[in-house]
Design a protein around this motif. Structure first.
Motif, mmCIF file in Angstrom:
data_model
loop_
_atom_site.group_PDB
_atom_site.id
_atom_site.type_symbol
_atom_site.label_atom_id
_atom_site.label_comp_id
_atom_site.label_asym_id
_atom_site.label_seq_id
_atom_site.Cartn_x
_atom_site.Cartn_y
_atom_site.Cartn_z
ATOM 1 N N GLU A 3 0.905 -1.337 0.067
ATOM 2 C CA GLU A 3 0.011 0.161 0.006
ATOM 3 C C GLU A 3 0.777 1.195 0.074
ATOM 4 O OE1 GLU A 3 -3.326 1.921 2.696
ATOM 5 O OE2 GLU A 3 -3.126 -0.082 3.028
ATOM 6 N N LYS A 4 0.621 2.284 -1.007
ATOM 7 C CA LYS A 4 1.593 3.452 -1.110
ATOM 8 C C LYS A 4 0.998 4.453 0.067
ATOM 9 C CE LYS A 4 4.471 5.695 -3.876
ATOM 10 N NZ LYS A 4 5.461 6.339 -3.003
ATOM 11 N N ARG A 5 1.678 4.934 0.966
ATOM 12 C CA ARG A 5 1.237 5.889 1.856
ATOM 13 C C ARG A 5 1.085 7.337 1.101
ATOM 14 N NH1 ARG A 5 3.354 9.508 5.140
ATOM 15 N NH2 ARG A 5 5.243 9.660 4.284
ATOM 16 N N ILE A 6 0.108 8.024 1.808
ATOM 17 C CA ILE A 6 -0.047 9.501 1.244
ATOM 18 C C ILE A 6 0.645 10.287 2.034
ATOM 19 C CG2 ILE A 6 -1.900 11.020 0.688
ATOM 20 C CD1 ILE A 6 -4.224 8.964 0.376
ATOM 21 N N PRO A 7 1.424 11.223 1.239
ATOM 22 C CA PRO A 7 2.112 12.021 2.134
ATOM 23 C C PRO A 7 1.249 12.881 3.030
ATOM 24 C CG PRO A 7 2.764 12.047 -0.180
ATOM 25 C CD PRO A 7 1.623 11.296 -0.164
ATOM 26 N N GLN A 8 1.893 13.190 4.294
ATOM 27 C CA GLN A 8 1.096 13.890 5.228
ATOM 28 C C GLN A 8 0.911 15.270 4.921
ATOM 29 O OE1 GLN A 8 2.724 13.052 9.108
ATOM 30 N NE2 GLN A 8 1.679 11.220 9.287
ATOM 31 N N LEU A 9 1.974 15.748 4.084
ATOM 32 C CA LEU A 9 1.782 17.319 3.806
ATOM 33 C C LEU A 9 0.641 17.406 2.990
ATOM 34 C CD1 LEU A 9 5.429 18.337 2.623
ATOM 35 C CD2 LEU A 9 4.048 19.322 4.342
ATOM 36 N N LEU A 10 0.033 16.318 2.203
ATOM 37 C CA LEU A 10 -1.351 16.522 1.232
ATOM 38 C C LEU A 10 -2.275 16.494 2.307
ATOM 39 C CD1 LEU A 10 -0.093 14.543 -1.564
ATOM 40 C CD2 LEU A 10 -0.095 16.968 -1.384
ATOM 41 N N VAL A 11 -2.637 17.651 3.020
ATOM 42 C CA VAL A 11 -3.556 17.471 4.116
ATOM 43 C C VAL A 11 -5.116 17.557 3.726
ATOM 44 C CG1 VAL A 11 -2.041 18.726 5.625
ATOM 45 C CG2 VAL A 11 -3.539 20.011 4.172
ATOM 46 N N GLU A 12 -5.357 17.696 2.587
ATOM 47 C CA GLU A 12 -6.664 17.420 1.968
ATOM 48 C C GLU A 12 -6.581 16.988 0.572
ATOM 49 O OE1 GLU A 12 -9.335 20.937 1.959
ATOM 50 O OE2 GLU A 12 -8.747 21.468 3.930
ATOM 51 N N ASP A 13 -7.949 16.441 -0.115
ATOM 52 C CA ASP A 13 -7.586 16.195 -1.373
ATOM 53 C C ASP A 13 -7.623 17.406 -2.293
ATOM 54 O OD1 ASP A 13 -8.466 13.634 -0.671
ATOM 55 O OD2 ASP A 13 -10.492 13.857 -1.390
ATOM 56 N N ASN A 14 -6.686 17.353 -3.305
ATOM 57 C CA ASN A 14 -6.548 18.542 -4.091
ATOM 58 C C ASN A 14 -8.066 18.882 -4.987
ATOM 59 O OD1 ASN A 14 -6.710 17.712 -7.070
ATOM 60 N ND2 ASN A 14 -5.241 16.339 -6.619
ATOM 61 N N LYS A 15 -7.739 20.223 -5.318
ATOM 62 C CA LYS A 15 -8.936 20.813 -5.764
ATOM 63 C C LYS A 15 -8.673 20.987 -7.356
ATOM 64 C CE LYS A 15 -9.606 23.465 -1.707
ATOM 65 N NZ LYS A 15 -9.789 24.751 -0.926
ATOM 66 N N PHE A 16 -7.891 20.302 -7.876
ATOM 67 C CA PHE A 16 -7.380 20.560 -9.453
ATOM 68 C C PHE A 16 -8.567 19.753 -10.218
ATOM 69 C CE2 PHE A 16 -3.115 20.585 -7.432
ATOM 70 C CZ PHE A 16 -3.190 21.798 -7.752
ATOM 71 N N CYS A 17 -8.817 20.086 -11.737
ATOM 72 C CA CYS A 17 -9.774 19.347 -12.524
ATOM 73 C C CYS A 17 -9.174 17.978 -12.463
ATOM 74 C CB CYS A 17 -9.779 19.867 -13.660
ATOM 75 S SG CYS A 17 -10.007 21.419 -13.821
ATOM 76 N N PRO A 18 -10.225 16.858 -12.795
ATOM 77 C CA PRO A 18 -9.767 15.493 -12.955
ATOM 78 C C PRO A 18 -8.721 15.171 -14.207
ATOM 79 C CG PRO A 18 -12.115 15.706 -12.668
ATOM 80 C CD PRO A 18 -11.434 17.036 -12.866
ATOM 81 N N GLY A 19 -7.838 14.804 -13.773
ATOM 82 C CA GLY A 19 -6.752 14.564 -14.823
ATOM 83 C C GLY A 19 -5.438 15.711 -15.163
ATOM 84 N N CYS A 20 -5.630 16.493 -14.065
ATOM 85 C CA CYS A 20 -4.707 17.825 -14.215
ATOM 86 C C CYS A 20 -3.301 17.389 -13.645
ATOM 87 C CB CYS A 20 -5.365 18.874 -13.195
ATOM 88 S SG CYS A 20 -4.064 20.254 -13.141
ATOM 89 N N GLY A 21 -2.420 17.807 -14.200
ATOM 90 C CA GLY A 21 -0.956 17.358 -13.957
ATOM 91 C C GLY A 21 -0.665 17.993 -12.407
ATOM 92 N N HIS A 22 -1.185 19.189 -12.293
ATOM 93 C CA HIS A 22 -0.666 19.809 -10.845
ATOM 94 C C HIS A 22 -0.695 18.762 -9.667
ATOM 95 C CE1 HIS A 22 -0.005 24.290 -11.661
ATOM 96 N NE2 HIS A 22 -1.225 24.212 -12.244
ATOM 97 N N GLY A 23 -1.879 17.878 -9.899
ATOM 98 C CA GLY A 23 -2.048 17.006 -8.649
ATOM 99 C C GLY A 23 -0.821 15.977 -8.659
ATOM 100 N N ASN A 24 -0.220 15.487 -9.748
ATOM 101 C CA ASN A 24 0.842 14.527 -9.701
ATOM 102 C C ASN A 24 2.139 15.149 -9.158
ATOM 103 O OD1 ASN A 24 -0.706 13.572 -12.392
ATOM 104 N ND2 ASN A 24 0.023 11.822 -10.960
ATOM 105 N N ILE A 25 2.339 16.560 -9.644
ATOM 106 C CA ILE A 25 3.461 17.150 -9.363
ATOM 107 C C ILE A 25 3.502 17.546 -7.682
ATOM 108 C CG2 ILE A 25 4.859 19.331 -9.644
ATOM 109 C CD1 ILE A 25 3.203 19.473 -12.528
#
Ligand code: TPP
Ligand code: SF4
Ligand code: MG
Length: 247
Positions: A3-25
């Motif tokens: 199981e891949k741990r979600i980084p704790q720095l990502l405190v909430e789900d991102n707000k980018f559009c589906p498929g946006c590259g910003h989320g991966n970055i």
């Protein structure tokens, strides 16, 4: 299955559009900061654009600059708090149009900060207008017949602009495939390592899809990066530890 741990720095789900590259970055940057033990001592500087959607979801201290001025503000933070890891996170419209002067002069002065520039070829947040990085012939809302470089000049290649400068680290990555994302993580880590060892300015440009404004499915967006964007903006590491590479 691991199981891949979600980084704790990502405190909430991102707000980018589906498929946006910003989320991966965002995810790659968060993983690297945590793995390097920098999560509590990092300050991000951003200005306008879809990057701003990170401020509520990416748990570092943020400072918001006027449009284009994230590098100038980030440099100010770094100069008074040199122990902090300071990075700018900007789109191509923000950092390379109105903010080109600040971006380039931070590099020219070899300021000890890290710049992450998200190249999606357009002004995303404002509805898909032409950016400095828009490809020749690319249709945008302000170049509906396709960018005419005889009028606008050629697309701006920030890697080529910085390649001749005495900076610490320079790379261009992509989030168009899992392989690219793995390489991008190495580049972003090398950029932060350069800064934290006092090695000078580091810049990573990232090719990134904007399916919403490109009016393409994610699948087509990734094909577009592969077939049309990468030939104009090749990937690789161009300066490492202050030395030009053969890339
Ligand atoms: C002084 C000022 N002028 C114009 C704008 C409008 N504006 C908001 S975001 C943006 C550019 C966004 O494009 P980019 O930096 O490429 O980010 P993206 O959304 O594509 O990631 C602009 C021009 C603004 N916020 N402030
Ligand atoms: S408009 Fe484009 S860059 Fe902005 S969040 Fe949506 S897909 Fe991403
Ligand atoms: Mg953009």
């Amino acid at each position: 299955m691991v199981e891949k741990r979600i980084p704790q720095l990502l405190v909430e789900d991102n707000k980018f559009c589906p498929g946006c590259g910003h989320g991966n970055i965002n995810r790659v940057v968060a993983e690297v900061l945590e793995e390097m033990g920098l999560a509590d001592t990092t300050v991000g500087s951003l200005a306008v654009g879809c990057a701003c959607l990170m401020m509520d979801t990416f748990g570092v201290d943020w400072i918001q600059a006027p449009h284009g001025r994230a590098a100038a503000v980030g440099v100010g933070v770094k100069r008074v708090r040199p122990e902090c890891c300071v990075f700018t996170y900007q789109g191509d419209g923000d950092s390379l149009a109105i903010g080109l002067s600040e971006t380039l002069y931070a590099a020219i002065r070899n300021e000890n900060i890290t710049a992450i520039i998200v190249n999606n070829g357009i002004f995303g947040m404002t509805g898909g207008q032409m950016a400095p990085t828009t490809l020749s012939g690319q249709r945008t809302t302000t170049s509906p017949k396709g960018r005419d470089v005889s009028i606008t000049g050629q697309p701006l290649n920030i890697v080529n602009q910085c390649r001749q400068l005495p900076i610490g680290y320079l790379a261009r990555g992509s989030v168009a495939s899992a392989k690219d994302i793995n390489k991008l993580k190495k580049y972003i880590r090398a950029a932060f390592e350069t800064q934290m060892s006092g090695g000078g300015y580091s810049l990573v440009e990232v090719l990134s899809p904007c399916p919403t404004n490109w009016k393409m499915s994610l699948e087509k967006s990734l094909e577009h990066i592969e077939n049309d964007v990468k030939p104009i903006y090749p990937l690789g590491e161009f300066i490492k530890k202050g030395e030009k590479t053969d890339a």
